[in-house]
Design an enzyme around this catalytic site. Structure first.
Site, PDB file in Angstrom:
ATOM      1  N   LYS A 121      72.145  -8.279  10.622  1.00 40.99           N
ATOM      2  CA  LYS A 121      71.715  -7.077  10.718  1.00 40.99           C
ATOM      3  C   LYS A 121      73.078  -6.331  10.855  1.00 40.99           C
ATOM      4  CE  LYS A 121      67.883  -8.934  10.446  1.00 40.99           C
ATOM      5  NZ  LYS A 121      68.501 -10.107  10.513  1.00 40.99           N
ATOM      6  N   GLU A 442      61.474 -13.317  12.376  1.00 35.56           N
ATOM      7  CA  GLU A 442      61.526 -14.083  11.449  1.00 35.56           C
ATOM      8  C   GLU A 442      60.618 -15.452  11.637  1.00 35.56           C
ATOM      9  OE1 GLU A 442      66.176 -13.434   9.732  1.00 35.56           O
ATOM     10  OE2 GLU A 442      65.668 -15.149  10.735  1.00 35.56           O
ATOM     11  N   SER A 468      64.138 -15.359   7.135  1.00 35.69           N
ATOM     12  CA  SER A 468      65.585 -15.528   6.910  1.00 35.69           C
ATOM     13  C   SER A 468      65.599 -15.956   5.296  1.00 35.69           C
ATOM     14  CB  SER A 468      66.122 -16.657   7.665  1.00 35.69           C
ATOM     15  OG  SER A 468      67.242 -17.107   7.289  1.00 35.69           O
TER      16      SER A 468
END
Length: 554
Positions: A121, A442, A468
């Site tokens: 991120k 995730e 992911s």
């Protein structure tokens, strides 16, 4: 210069004194003040070594006539946050990263900035900050991790995930697993697979926001040299006033999508490119992914794709620059776009060649004629959903099966490892979207469990959460509207038949419209279980849907 508001004039004596107290000389304040935004930390291998990158960037800035000033920003390790409460935070941290950079750069009136990144991120958060601030900016990542080795055989992150399932099935001992744990991740760098970290770093090159060489390994001296060049280059960008919004355009976003499809990147790239377009004020149709997938071939397979290679293999085969050269030659990239090199895309890839056609496939012999990411729509996902088609077994491209419904990831994982999921089932994990999580966790632990239990050619998974890049199998995420908003995924009941057609781009709940309407009338909105006043509490109130990039409402 922008920084003169803090360094020039009678009334800025105290400002200058503050700089002098830190060791700067008067002549340093006559030069451009260049922020080095360094996300170095000790929480993950992708960032543990970034001080060496920052040092080289600093040397480059000084050599080119600038004054570097370094400050940090946060970075979360998705791997360590994975499968527990911590996974509520990584996506939510993207906005914090962008905000923190805005705050620091505007508060101190820096003239330009170099953004040092590497993981999931952090890279999109920094890209968002760059286009928001729109001062001269360039990015440099820490590079991909080397490949592990056991008894002469290559091993990496995705192999370790599969090994967990082998232990659960009794095919491997805990001692053997422990050995893989020690060898699979041999050192610093973004984890050795095409997760979101490497995907976004590669797409930064496709966007033109970093110098060519995004695939250079973390441990290579070439990466330190690239960092030094990056420090020099920011001074050129400042002198020529080349700004991020000159580089991040509708056409450069199309280039990023083309490269993404060609390499089969993480599904999270859909979130981040959409958010970047939003931040830059660019009209962006998420269906661009679906439209381009029809004409962009899948040229590279990296782990966790079946038969995939490791990132270092791709670099040895010519790297992302060679991939782009092939795409340019085929007329699939916009060649005349400005980049942070100060040159256009065509110049950046000139002379780049594929060295190993077994790793980077030729345009006429791709893995498939269509790209590695697929959007799916239907009565179960009216606003859309996303699948990493490149990592799906051929047997699962079309699949119909009964729903096994779970309202969080943890009970789903327990059921998978507990042998309660049967061949043919479709696991539904809901209330994990941007609002429902909150934070859109995730589902890697769940998909890894399916793979580990040997069910990835027999069982699908759908979720309003995300995945992911390490995910493989028939895993469909980002289902919108999400369960927390009363989307159709909230209305699925145990045993309902679901039809997945990845090539056709459809996701269907096999019940009538009348039945769906009746269930919706009975649905009761849930309140997320988060501490009042916490960041997650505030995040849940203002975040938008996954298919709009999970950005904040304006």
């Amino acid at each position: 210069m922008r920084s003169h508001v803090t360094t020039k004039g009678l009334e800025r004596a105290t400002h200058r004194a503050l700089y002098y107290s830190m060791g700067l000389l008067p002549e340093d304040l006559d030069k451009p003040l260049v922020a080095i935004v360094n996300s170095q930390n000790e929480t993950m291998p992708g960032h543990i070594h970034l001080d060496s990158i920052a040092k080289a960037v600093r040397e480059g800035i000084i050599a080119a006539g600038g004054t570097p000033i370094e400050f940090p920003t946060i970075g979360i390790c998705d791997g360590i946050a994975q499968g527990n409460y911590g996974m509520h935070y990584p996506l939510a941290s993207r906005e914090l990263i962008a905000d923190s950079i805005e705050v620091m750069v505007n508060a101190h009136s820096y003239d330009a900035m170099v953004l040092i990144t590497n993981c999931d991120k952090i890279t999109p958060g920094m890209l968002m900050a760059a286009v928001r601030l729109n001062i001269p900016a360039i990015m440099i990542s820490g590079g991909p991790m080397a490949t592990g080795c056991i008894d002469g055989n290559e091993v990496g992150y995705s192999d370790l995930m599969a090994a967990q399932g082998d232990v659960a099935r009794g095919n491997m001992t805990m001692e053997e697993l422990a050995r893989i744990e020690r060898e699979a991740l041999p050192g610093c760098g973004a984890c050795n697979l095409l997760g979101t970290a490497n995907s976004m770093n590669f797409l930064t090159e496709a966007l033109g926001m970093c110098l060519p060489g995004s695939s250079i390994p973390a441990v290579s001296g070439q990466r330190i040299a690239l960092a030094k060049q990056t420090g020099k280059k920011i001074m050129e960008l400042h002198k020529k006033n080349i700004l991020p919004r000159d580089i991040v355009t509708a056409k450069s976003l199309e280039n990023a999508i083309v490269v993404d499809l060609a390499i089969g990147g993480s599904t999270n790239t859909v979130l981040h490119l959409t958010a970047l377009a939003h931040e830059a004020g660019i009209e962006f149709d998420i269906n661009s992914f679906a439209d381009m997938a029809k004409k962009v071939p899948h040229l590279v397979k990296m782990k966790p794709a079946r038969g995939g290679h490791y990132p270092t293999d791709v670099h040895k085969a010519g790297g992302i620059t060679a991939v782009m050269a092939q795409l340019c030659e085929a007329g699939l990239l916009h060649k005349d776009l400005m980049t942070t090199s100060g040159r256009i895309v065509a110049d950046n890839v000139e002379g780049a060649k594929v060295i190993d056609a077994n790793i980077i496939k030729p345009m006429d012999k791709p893995y498939s004629a269509t790209g590695g990411i697929q959007l799916l729509y239907g009565n179960l996902a009216p606003e859309g959903s996303v699948c990493k088609r490149a990592a799906v077994a051929p047997e699962m491209l079309k699949h119909r099966g009964p729903a096994r419904v779970f309202d969080q990831e943890e009970p789903a994982v327990a059921a998978i490892y507990g042998g309660k999921i049967n061949p043919g089932d479709i696991v539904v994990v809901r209330y994990e979207g941007p609002k429902g999580g909150p934070g859109m966790r995730e589902m890697l632990t769940a998909t890894a469990a399916i793979v580990g239990m040997g069910l990835d050619e027999q069982v699908g998974l759908i979720t309003d959460g995300r995945f992911s890049g390490a995910t493989s199998g028939a895993a469909i995420g980002h289902i919108s509207p999400e369960a927390a908003e009363g989307g159709p995924i909230a209305l699925i009941e145990e045993g309902d038949m679901i039809n997945i057609d990845i090539p056709g781009g459809t996701l269907t709940l096999e019940i009538s419209d009348e039945e769906l309407t009746q269930r919706k009338a009975k649905w009761v909105k849930r309140t997320p279980n988060v501490q009042k006043g916490s960041y997650l509490d505030r995040y849940e109130k203002i975040v938008t849907s996954a298919m709009s990039g999970a950005v904040f409402k304006r």
